[in-house]
Every structure is written in structure tokens, then in C-alpha cells.
Design a protein around this motif. Sequence first.
Motif, PDB file in Angstrom:
ATOM      1  N   ILE A 118     -32.433 -77.008  20.354  1.00 27.22           N
ATOM      2  CA  ILE A 118     -31.962 -77.566  21.742  1.00 27.22           C
ATOM      3  C   ILE A 118     -30.780 -77.236  22.224  1.00 27.22           C
ATOM      4  CG2 ILE A 118     -32.025 -79.535  22.569  1.00 27.22           C
ATOM      5  CD1 ILE A 118     -34.343 -78.468  23.171  1.00 27.22           C
ATOM      6  N   GLN A 160     -39.999 -78.031  25.700  1.00 29.01           N
ATOM      7  CA  GLN A 160     -38.560 -79.040  25.568  1.00 29.01           C
ATOM      8  C   GLN A 160     -38.922 -81.177  25.473  1.00 29.01           C
ATOM      9  OE1 GLN A 160     -34.876 -77.792  27.677  1.00 29.01           O
ATOM     10  NE2 GLN A 160     -36.085 -76.656  28.528  1.00 29.01           N
ATOM     11  N   THR A 161     -39.981 -81.131  25.960  1.00 29.02           N
ATOM     12  CA  THR A 161     -40.834 -82.855  25.755  1.00 29.02           C
ATOM     13  C   THR A 161     -41.307 -83.111  24.622  1.00 29.02           C
ATOM     14  OG1 THR A 161     -41.492 -82.586  28.841  1.00 29.02           O
ATOM     15  CG2 THR A 161     -42.431 -84.348  27.315  1.00 29.02           C
ATOM     16  N   ILE A 163     -40.346 -81.363  21.968  1.00 24.07           N
ATOM     17  CA  ILE A 163     -39.275 -81.182  20.684  1.00 24.07           C
ATOM     18  C   ILE A 163     -37.897 -82.727  20.789  1.00 24.07           C
ATOM     19  CG2 ILE A 163     -36.743 -80.366  20.361  1.00 24.07           C
ATOM     20  CD1 ILE A 163     -38.270 -77.713  20.836  1.00 24.07           C
ATOM     21  N   GLY A 164     -38.536 -83.130  22.301  1.00 26.10           N
ATOM     22  CA  GLY A 164     -37.783 -84.287  22.478  1.00 26.10           C
ATOM     23  C   GLY A 164     -38.163 -85.107  21.779  1.00 26.10           C
ATOM     24  N   MET A 165     -39.450 -85.387  21.583  1.00 31.83           N
ATOM     25  CA  MET A 165     -40.647 -86.567  21.007  1.00 31.83           C
ATOM     26  C   MET A 165     -40.210 -86.763  19.816  1.00 31.83           C
ATOM     27  SD  MET A 165     -43.757 -86.167  23.049  1.00 31.83           S
ATOM     28  CE  MET A 165     -44.154 -86.671  24.992  1.00 31.83           C
ATOM     29  N   ALA A 168     -36.476 -87.542  19.093  1.00 32.27           N
ATOM     30  CA  ALA A 168     -36.426 -88.778  19.451  1.00 32.27           C
ATOM     31  C   ALA A 168     -36.330 -89.768  18.221  1.00 32.27           C
ATOM     32  CB  ALA A 168     -35.851 -88.972  20.915  1.00 32.27           C
TER      33      ALA A 168
END
Lengths: 206, 206, 206, 206
Positions: A118, A160-161, A163-165, A168
Motif C-alpha cells: 500500500i 484496499q478495503t 487490506i485497510g481492515m 488498522a
Amino acid sequence: MERELTTAIRRPRADSLRNREKLLAAAAAVFRETGGQGTLEAVARTAGVGIGTLYRHFPTREALFEAVYRREIDQLDDLSRELAEDDDPVAALRRFLHGMVGMVATKKGMVAALAIAIDGSCDIAVYSFTTLSAAMQRLHEPAVASGRLRPDVSADDILQTVIGMCLARREDRWEGAVTRLADVFLDGLLVPEAPAMALRRESARG
Amino acid sequence: MERELTTAIRRPRADSLRNREKLLAAAAAVFRETGGQGTLEAVARTAGVGIGTLYRHFPTREALFEAVYRREIDQLDDLSRELAEDDDPVAALRRFLHGMVGMVATKKGMVAALAIAIDGSCDIAVYSFTTLSAAMQRLHEPAVASGRLRPDVSADDILQTVIGMCLARREDRWEGAVTRLADVFLDGLLVPEAPAMALRRESARG
Amino acid sequence: MERELTTAIRRPRADSLRNREKLLAAAAAVFRETGGQGTLEAVARTAGVGIGTLYRHFPTREALFEAVYRREIDQLDDLSRELAEDDDPVAALRRFLHGMVGMVATKKGMVAALAIAIDGSCDIAVYSFTTLSAAMQRLHEPAVASGRLRPDVSADDILQTVIGMCLARREDRWEGAVTRLADVFLDGLLVPEAPAMALRRESARG
Amino acid sequence: MERELTTAIRRPRADSLRNREKLLAAAAAVFRETGGQGTLEAVARTAGVGIGTLYRHFPTREALFEAVYRREIDQLDDLSRELAEDDDPVAALRRFLHGMVGMVATKKGMVAALAIAIDGSCDIAVYSFTTLSAAMQRLHEPAVASGRLRPDVSADDILQTVIGMCLARREDRWEGAVTRLADVFLDGLLVPEAPAMALRRESARG
DNA sequence: TATGAATGAGCGTTCATTCAT
DNA sequence: GATGAATGAACGCTCATTCAT
């Protein structure tokens, strides 16, 4: 790797290979703890070898990065190819999301691999994102084609969602929570059934 | 410089405050461009003051970090308090998600602030996450209480999901895309209506 | 430099200037002993300052080189300009050779300055050689024009010869010996007088 | 590699000697290109052997240096011995100067060898200077004894002058120029003929 | 004996922090 | 209070040398 043990013609590599593996493990650990910022000195120390040995195996920081993270990314790519054979495209996509979350939650270097995919602009970052993007595309396209998935959210958006989950996260054992979140997100992606059909199915259940 | 020595007696704090503000702005800019890696020398230069002045205001790098990011976080907290007055709790929650995405996409230091809230273990990270967690809780609780939101996904889950969506971005202008993703996620969080009610509403529209 | 002491408006430079001078002296000493190969750490240590201070004054090795050697070269250039006023061009050239030898033998950094002028490819090396070449040209041209100097040996040839004579020395106090060698070389450069004229002069003396 | 193990018993020295020669040639090449700064790894690679083999032949960097440069110096010594047989001592000296210039301009490692002879304080530097000094003495003494050479310039002076002329060169093909310079210098060393004799010879020519 | 992997001291450089002005 | 020069620990990296294979 396993195979090469049987082709035992090149002998003087035993300890060298062992050092290479020790370095990769150490790098994964150090990079994970420092968000990819750890010093190479620390990696070498963690591996229990001299700094010169690290440089002999991986002449640049980039090379070490690549060696550490490429294998992680490739495992996700493999998973995507397996699931692409599945008959139900939405179920396959869901399984991929679950699989991603599971692997990232479990495997040591995976979180860092995703963070780099990312964040970074180095070669391995480009390779990682490109590979994962293609992997997601492979499962997303049939799902959209089936008409059961909203077409206005792209494969990269989903990638990306998720991965973000995974990135974060402040707590430790988050596999279950994030799997549930991915499910919620996928639920939101499903095209709402016509109420009539939903009613019909409701009757069938009841 | 020489001139200011004569005015220094008349307003002893004005300059100092102005310097503080210049430093915070400069730090936000420098940290944003470098991903939090910028040198303090660069911050001071950008602010147009000496490095010594920087240290007078912020005795450690950490302190400057904290001052820079606290104000970003506090703006999100303010937004949450405003929306808590709203009558429709689900709409308020949705507006908070939209507002977060908008602010993070727009405001300079916000991305870095969130990254620290998630990743760091320093004081400011703890403060940030705690504050944001409370802000989200404030809107999440009424929404769950209204019965229209799945109760098995916590406020922190939502917070971390939206933060993740913002952080896991490679492209530049992502506000629209991420707002849509947040909507999808929120859609997935909604408790499905009983089909009969949905049918009734469908008729009303048609 | 002298003049700036009188324009005493910028005060906080006293120790800084002192450090700069200490560094230049230390660099001249260290580079002389190591043939320009000495470490910057050694220079700083010799100067009695921290390595950071060295870098503040001279951000690159090149910059230090330049500061050390430019002044040495410029002194030779000055000498050449003075002698260019002389009436007897051959005598002026001879005085320049003597002057070069004397300065190189006496001044600390000069040998290294010449070594770099000959050997290096950095900016200061180019500057040095160009400057010295012009300095020699200034005196060589009139001497050749007077008809008393062989025209088939160029100013650069003479320059490099004298520099070579100074550099190729193993013993310590070589000023006298090299001055004599330069004289021998210059004697070889003189166009032989017609014997008749020599005889005439011989008679005059006797 | 594997094969050679079987032949190692039949000729235990041939390989080793060949390796030694390959290493010396490689070292001469590498040191010439890098001004004596090349890495031993590079020397071994150029020679096509392992670094360990290099160390077997030359246990320190210094030892390799010495072996490389001794042979260069010895060639100049050989030349001196040949010319010492010559009848005309001044002509022999001139030929030696020409020969030196020619060899240094042509032979690979010779410039570096001379630079070390002048500059270094290691064993090989002492050996080199001593050898060259004796070589020059061998030709200088008879020339002075013949009365045709100024006695106040020593053999070492001449040696260092000619070495200096060769070392202080910035351009590439300098053999012609330096040969001429050496001639000029030697001309300056000749004892001036009595004018009467010069006149007599002049008449003879005309 | 030849090989090349391993070592680590040491160099160049940066930068957070201190302190004299 | 403001300034910026000084400091030195620490990092990235190289390479002469050693040693296991």
C-alpha cells in the motif's frame, strides 16, 4: 527449496542457506515490529550473523525487502487462482476475503507485506500491489458478471478495503473480528434482491 | 530581527505564539510530505525560525508530534459532538463517516494523525485512539439502540474499518471512492428489514 | 578576511570562524600526511572538534579540499601577476620558478595542492591546474617572444616539470636542491647564444 | 574444478604458478585503473580465482603490492646494467632517461611503481627507490667522471626529476613531450664548452 | 589446495539535542 | 527569548582478512 536438498551436488551451501533463512526470518520479525523501518544492523543481530553476511546475501535493503515479502504475496496469488475454479463466484470471492484475513492474521510477515504494497514506491511494492490487484480481479469479475455484486465498486476498492481492515488494528487476535467486518462489507456489496423474490425465499424458509 | 528587540517588551507573548503556530503548520507540512520522517531542522527552516526556537516550544520531537496531531484528532471529536445532536442516529453515523473521510482526504495532517492513532504506542497515539473511539461510540450507541444497526459490530470495529479505508490508498483523489466504500460498509451493517416492510415501501415508491 | 574584522556587525561568528580555521589547518596537515586520503574523522579529531562540526562547515569532502587548496593556488597566481611586471622576461620566469619552489617547500598545504592539481579530476583540481597554467603562460609567452627561450617547450610542460620536481621528493629539506634543478632545467631551455656573441661577452668579463 | 582434484597430484606447482602469474597480471591491471585503490576481491575476480587463492599466494595486500611493483622496478634496473656497458657515458645516461620515459609511458604498472617509490614508506618503496638510485648512480658516475656533466647535481636529483616529469602528467600520450623535457634537462646539466672550443666547432661545421 | 562465505572494524554521513552567544 | 554552531551516537555500507567446506 525442498527439491534442492535432493539434488545434492552443490554442497558448500548448507550453512549459507541456513544463514539466508535466518536472515529472512529475522528481517520479517524486525520489519514487522518497526513497520519496515528497522535497521539492517538489527536484522543481522537478530539473525545472529555479522552485518557483512547480511550484505552478501542481500546487497540492498530493497533486495531483502523483496525476498521477505514476495513469498507472502505469492501465497495470496496462489489462493486466488485456486478459488477461481469455484462454481459460485460470490462464494469464491467471500472465501478469498476470508482467506486473506486468515493468512494475514496468521503469517508473520504478511502484515508488513501488505503495508508495503500500500505504502511503498519501491519495486516490491509495485509488484505486490499489481499481483494482489490481479488476484482480486480474477474473482471479482465473475462475481460482477453474475449480476449479484454491485458493479460500481471496483476490485481495487475491495482489495484496499480489506487490506485497510487488516492494517488498522490495534489489538492482538483480530482474525475473527476482521473476518466479520469483511463479511459485513461484502453484504453491503450484494445487489439487493427484488423484494418479491426475497419474500418468496422468506416463505420457503419459514 | 534587530528591530524586534525593541518591541519585545511591549508584547512578550505575541511573537512566541506566532512562532508556535508557524512551527505547528510547518511540522504538519513537513511530516505530511515525509511520512513523519522529516528532520526538525527542516521543520524549523520551513517555519522560518531557528532550531533553538523549535526546541523552546517543543522540547522533544515527540512533543512536536503530539501537538501537531492532537489538533487534527480534536477536530474529528468536535464533529462527533455536533452530530450527536442529530435526531436520526443512523443518518448521524453516516454523516460522521462521510465527515471523517472528507476531513482526512482534505486536511493536511489528518492521514498521518490516523496512522499514528492506529500504529503508534506513544502518548499521542493512545490519546488519539481513545478520543476517536469515544467519538465513534457517541454515535454508534444510539444507532444500535434504535435497532437498525447490527449489534455484533462494535464502534471500534467501525472506526478501524473507516480509518483503514482511508489509509489503504495508493491513488491521489480518493474522497469519492472511499465515501462510497463507507456507505457500502454501512449498508452491510444495517439490520435487514422484514421483507413485508420492504415490499410495502417499494409499493409506496412505485 | 582582514577587512571583515573591521565590519564588526556579525558577532556570533567568533568561535565558528576559529573552528573553521582549525579545520582548515587540520585538513592541510592530515591531507599532507596521507596524500589527500586522510579520513574526515581524523581531520575533525586533529582540529579538536566533532565530526558534525566539520560537516557543518564543509558539507562534502570536495568542499573541504577546495577551501584548503584554493588559497594556496591563488598565492602562486598572485606571484605570477607581480612578476609579469618585470622588464626581463627570462629573469621573471626564473624568479617564478624559484618562487614556486620556495612556496611549495615552505607552505604546509602546497605540496598536496599541487598533487591534486596534477592528479585529481575534481573541481578544485581543474581550477588549480587551469589557474597555474595561466600563471605560467603569463610569464612564458614574453620569454619566448624575446627569442631567448626555446619555443618548442610549452608553458604547461614547464609547469608540470617544476611541479614534478617538487612532488618527487623523498628527503625533507629540498628547497635548495630543487631550486638548483629548476635552474638547470631553465638553462636547458635557453636558446644557445651564437658563439661569437658568447666569446664577446666572455672577453668583456675577463 | 572437480576435475583438477585428480590432476593435482601429477603437477602440484604448475597450477599454482599459473595462478600466481594471473594474480600479478590482474593486480597490475586493477591497481593501475584505480590508482592502487582497487579491492582484492576485484583482483581475484579479474584473475579468475577465489579470494582465498589470492591470500594463499599473497598473505597481505602489502605483499601483493610488493610483488607487483618489484618486477617493474627490476626492469629499469636491467636497463641500467645494459647501458653501463656503453662507451659514451653521457649518451648512455641520455639513453637511460629516454628508456625510463619510454617504459613508464608504455608499461602498465610502471607509473604506480614510481609513485610508490617516491611516496611510500613501505618495504617495496624503500626497495624501489634504493634500486633505482643505484641504477642511476651506475650511469651518472662515469658521466660526471668524464667531466662533461655538472658535478653539483646528484644522481638522485636526476632520478627524482625524471620520475617527477613522468608523474606530473595530466594528458594521455606524453612520451614524446617528456622525452623532450628530459633532453632539455640533460642539456642544462652539460658543462658549457669553453667559447673558444665552441667557436672552433662552429667553424668546422660551417 | 582452492573456494567463497563470514566477519567486523572503520568510514562517510545524518540528525536529535545541547549550549554559548 | 531567539539563534544557529557544536556535539556525538548511530546508521548504511565497504572491504581486508579469516576460516569452514
